[in-house]
Motif scaffolding. Sequence first.
Motif, mmCIF file in Angstrom:
data_model
loop_
_atom_site.group_PDB
_atom_site.id
_atom_site.type_symbol
_atom_site.label_atom_id
_atom_site.label_comp_id
_atom_site.label_asym_id
_atom_site.label_seq_id
_atom_site.Cartn_x
_atom_site.Cartn_y
_atom_site.Cartn_z
ATOM 1 N N ALA A 190 0.829 -1.211 0.000
ATOM 2 C CA ALA A 190 0.000 0.000 0.000
ATOM 3 C C ALA A 190 0.863 1.260 0.000
ATOM 4 C CB ALA A 190 -0.931 -0.009 1.202
ATOM 5 N N VAL A 191 1.956 1.197 0.719
ATOM 6 C CA VAL A 191 2.853 2.358 0.779
ATOM 7 C C VAL A 191 3.536 2.561 -0.570
ATOM 8 C CG1 VAL A 191 4.920 3.306 1.853
ATOM 9 C CG2 VAL A 191 3.219 2.121 3.265
ATOM 10 N N LYS A 192 3.999 1.447 -1.169
ATOM 11 C CA LYS A 192 4.682 1.553 -2.470
ATOM 12 C C LYS A 192 3.758 2.112 -3.548
ATOM 13 C CE LYS A 192 7.960 -2.256 -1.729
ATOM 14 N NZ LYS A 192 8.336 -3.641 -2.141
ATOM 15 N N GLN A 193 2.468 1.752 -3.458
ATOM 16 C CA GLN A 193 1.504 2.160 -4.492
ATOM 17 C C GLN A 193 0.695 3.399 -4.065
ATOM 18 O OE1 GLN A 193 -0.858 -1.381 -5.098
ATOM 19 N NE2 GLN A 193 0.837 -2.497 -6.128
ATOM 20 N N ALA A 194 1.193 4.127 -3.058
ATOM 21 C CA ALA A 194 0.440 5.249 -2.493
ATOM 22 C C ALA A 194 0.082 6.301 -3.528
ATOM 23 C CB ALA A 194 1.239 5.882 -1.355
ATOM 24 N N LEU A 195 1.005 6.619 -4.435
ATOM 25 C CA LEU A 195 0.760 7.692 -5.403
ATOM 26 C C LEU A 195 -0.309 7.322 -6.428
ATOM 27 C CD1 LEU A 195 4.390 9.010 -6.040
ATOM 28 C CD2 LEU A 195 2.584 10.055 -4.663
ATOM 29 N N SER A 196 -0.571 6.019 -6.574
ATOM 30 C CA SER A 196 -1.609 5.584 -7.520
ATOM 31 C C SER A 196 -2.954 5.368 -6.817
ATOM 32 C CB SER A 196 -1.173 4.301 -8.239
ATOM 33 O OG SER A 196 -0.970 3.259 -7.308
ATOM 34 N N LYS A 214 -4.551 19.333 -1.945
ATOM 35 C CA LYS A 214 -4.484 19.003 -0.535
ATOM 36 C C LYS A 214 -3.448 17.910 -0.242
ATOM 37 C CE LYS A 214 -9.340 20.108 0.387
ATOM 38 N NZ LYS A 214 -10.642 19.561 0.881
ATOM 39 N N VAL A 215 -2.974 17.923 0.985
ATOM 40 C CA VAL A 215 -2.077 16.858 1.467
ATOM 41 C C VAL A 215 -2.942 15.688 1.905
ATOM 42 C CG1 VAL A 215 -0.415 16.207 3.257
ATOM 43 C CG2 VAL A 215 -0.302 18.486 2.219
ATOM 44 N N HIS A 216 -2.527 14.478 1.546
ATOM 45 C CA HIS A 216 -3.281 13.291 1.942
ATOM 46 C C HIS A 216 -2.481 12.495 2.989
ATOM 47 C CE1 HIS A 216 -6.481 10.348 1.309
ATOM 48 N NE2 HIS A 216 -5.544 9.428 1.575
ATOM 49 N N LYS A 217 -3.214 11.908 3.930
ATOM 50 C CA LYS A 217 -2.570 11.129 4.978
ATOM 51 C C LYS A 217 -3.013 9.674 4.895
ATOM 52 C CE LYS A 217 -2.408 14.981 8.293
ATOM 53 N NZ LYS A 217 -2.839 15.435 9.632
ATOM 54 N N PRO A 233 1.073 17.142 -2.657
ATOM 55 C CA PRO A 233 0.705 17.187 -4.080
ATOM 56 C C PRO A 233 1.889 17.045 -5.023
ATOM 57 C CG PRO A 233 -0.525 18.844 -2.873
ATOM 58 C CD PRO A 233 0.482 18.279 -1.909
ATOM 59 N N ASN A 234 3.109 17.436 -4.557
ATOM 60 C CA ASN A 234 4.295 17.321 -5.424
ATOM 61 C C ASN A 234 4.866 15.905 -5.445
ATOM 62 O OD1 ASN A 234 5.505 17.081 -2.945
ATOM 63 N ND2 ASN A 234 6.738 18.949 -3.106
ATOM 64 N N GLY A 235 4.219 14.980 -4.690
ATOM 65 C CA GLY A 235 4.645 13.589 -4.704
ATOM 66 C C GLY A 235 5.587 13.198 -3.582
ATOM 67 N N SER A 236 6.067 14.169 -2.776
ATOM 68 C CA SER A 236 6.970 13.832 -1.662
ATOM 69 C C SER A 236 6.185 13.196 -0.522
ATOM 70 C CB SER A 236 7.682 15.086 -1.161
ATOM 71 O OG SER A 236 6.769 15.987 -0.578
ATOM 72 N N MET A 237 6.787 12.204 0.132
ATOM 73 C CA MET A 237 6.119 11.467 1.206
ATOM 74 C C MET A 237 7.014 11.431 2.451
ATOM 75 S SD MET A 237 4.457 8.237 -0.884
ATOM 76 C CE MET A 237 5.885 7.888 -1.919
ATOM 77 N N SER A 270 3.191 17.353 16.287
ATOM 78 C CA SER A 270 3.674 16.276 15.408
ATOM 79 C C SER A 270 5.199 16.262 15.385
ATOM 80 C CB SER A 270 3.152 16.476 13.987
ATOM 81 O OG SER A 270 1.748 16.509 13.961
ATOM 82 N N ILE A 271 5.741 15.089 15.090
ATOM 83 C CA ILE A 271 7.185 14.931 14.906
ATOM 84 C C ILE A 271 7.413 14.128 13.631
ATOM 85 C CG2 ILE A 271 7.209 12.875 16.387
ATOM 86 C CD1 ILE A 271 10.121 13.548 17.111
ATOM 87 N N SER A 272 8.342 14.568 12.790
ATOM 88 C CA SER A 272 8.629 13.871 11.534
ATOM 89 C C SER A 272 9.719 12.828 11.757
ATOM 90 C CB SER A 272 9.084 14.872 10.470
ATOM 91 O OG SER A 272 9.512 14.197 9.292
ATOM 92 N N PHE A 273 9.527 11.675 11.095
ATOM 93 C CA PHE A 273 10.502 10.589 11.203
ATOM 94 C C PHE A 273 11.352 10.445 9.942
ATOM 95 C CE2 PHE A 273 7.569 8.197 14.352
ATOM 96 C CZ PHE A 273 8.085 8.942 15.399
ATOM 97 N N GLY A 274 11.165 11.330 8.958
ATOM 98 C CA GLY A 274 11.943 11.237 7.734
ATOM 99 C C GLY A 274 11.080 10.911 6.532
#
Length: 425
Positions: free
Chosen positions: A11-17, A29-32, A45-49, A65-69
Amino acid sequence: MAKVTPLSSTAVKQALSNSKVKESHANGKVHKLRDGDGLHLRIRPNGSMSWVLDYVQPFAKKRISISFGTYPEVSLAQARKKRTEAKELIAQDIDPKEHRDDKHREQTLAAKHTLKSVATDWFEIKKTTIAENTATSLWRKFENHVFPKLGHRPIDKILAPEAIEALKPLAAKGNLETTGKIIGHLNNVMNHAVNTGILHHNPLSGIRSAFQTPKATNMATIRPHELGKLMSDISYASIKLVTRCLLEWQLHTMTRPSESAKAQWSEIDFENKLWTIPAERMKMRLEHKVPLTPQTIEILARLKPISGDREHLFTSYMNHNTHCNVESANKALSRMGYKNKLVAHGLRALASTTLNEQGFDPDVIEAALSHVDKNEVRRAYNRAEYLERRRVLMCWWSEHIANSLNGNIDFSARINHLKVIGGSS
């Protein structure tokens, strides 16, 4: 709140589709994509995850929130591991974001604070408390024996085994005294790092025990009865007149080699017969006044035609605009046959031994040698009280030097005479 189904690697690998992701992006919008327990994959929206954990701060109870990378640099499994570590911190009332930021600051400071940079900061303070030649010698030890192996290292990474290995070659050569001095200086640097908040503790505090203790050795000197031969040797030695005057000046004034070698005409008060050595040239950074005797005035008269129009009494043979080498007296004594028998600094020991044997007040002798009394009140009193008594002592010492060449050393008669004209010694 609906139960969140954990994400799968697929699911993570295919997230953009993912159709919902595409719909969100179409609306800017940003999707979570939620994995549960506060962790989600934030897709822009630019494709960065990137992996983000939402949590409630301990005590403040504020949602942040805290980012993990970013993905794929940080995998799903790695993100979940980071979530577990963060939750463990929260359970201990530790904010994981503050914890991470504090750690990052410490690492940044550690990388910035190398041993050489911290040593430089320490030395800037240290050199204001010691004589110039002592400071030069100290820093040279660091440059020759410490910095080549340890200077570039973050100071918080240097532990005892590494420091010991760096100093072993020097100790193996038998330079145990130098090794001991370097260990002392290294510990001072480490303590400076502790006191300024760079380190939590000094990791090198016990490394001295890894090396042999050097045997104590005294400055090479001669016995009082050998003074006459020394004066005879100086008078017949094949040395330059300035060097001869330097040896005699240091002997008469009981000063250290560097203090004599760097003496300046502006420091001489002919009217009051005083030589005032400024604090910055003294070992203990305290101004020192030396009463001048007829014999030292005579030495100045001999020097006047040579260096009277220069800054220094004892000018360099190569450059008359600077002072002679501080090792000039030592080299001359060595050429005169006194190698391993007498060093320039040993002339002070000769004076001290003679004056103590003749019953002069030890406190007056110590003051004449510019040895500092640890008691500040007593020191202030002594500096004022002993000047005239030191003048008597210096006159006796100068006459004793002059008469030793002729074998005329009637101690008791000379001391009694000086007591009459100058008061008790």
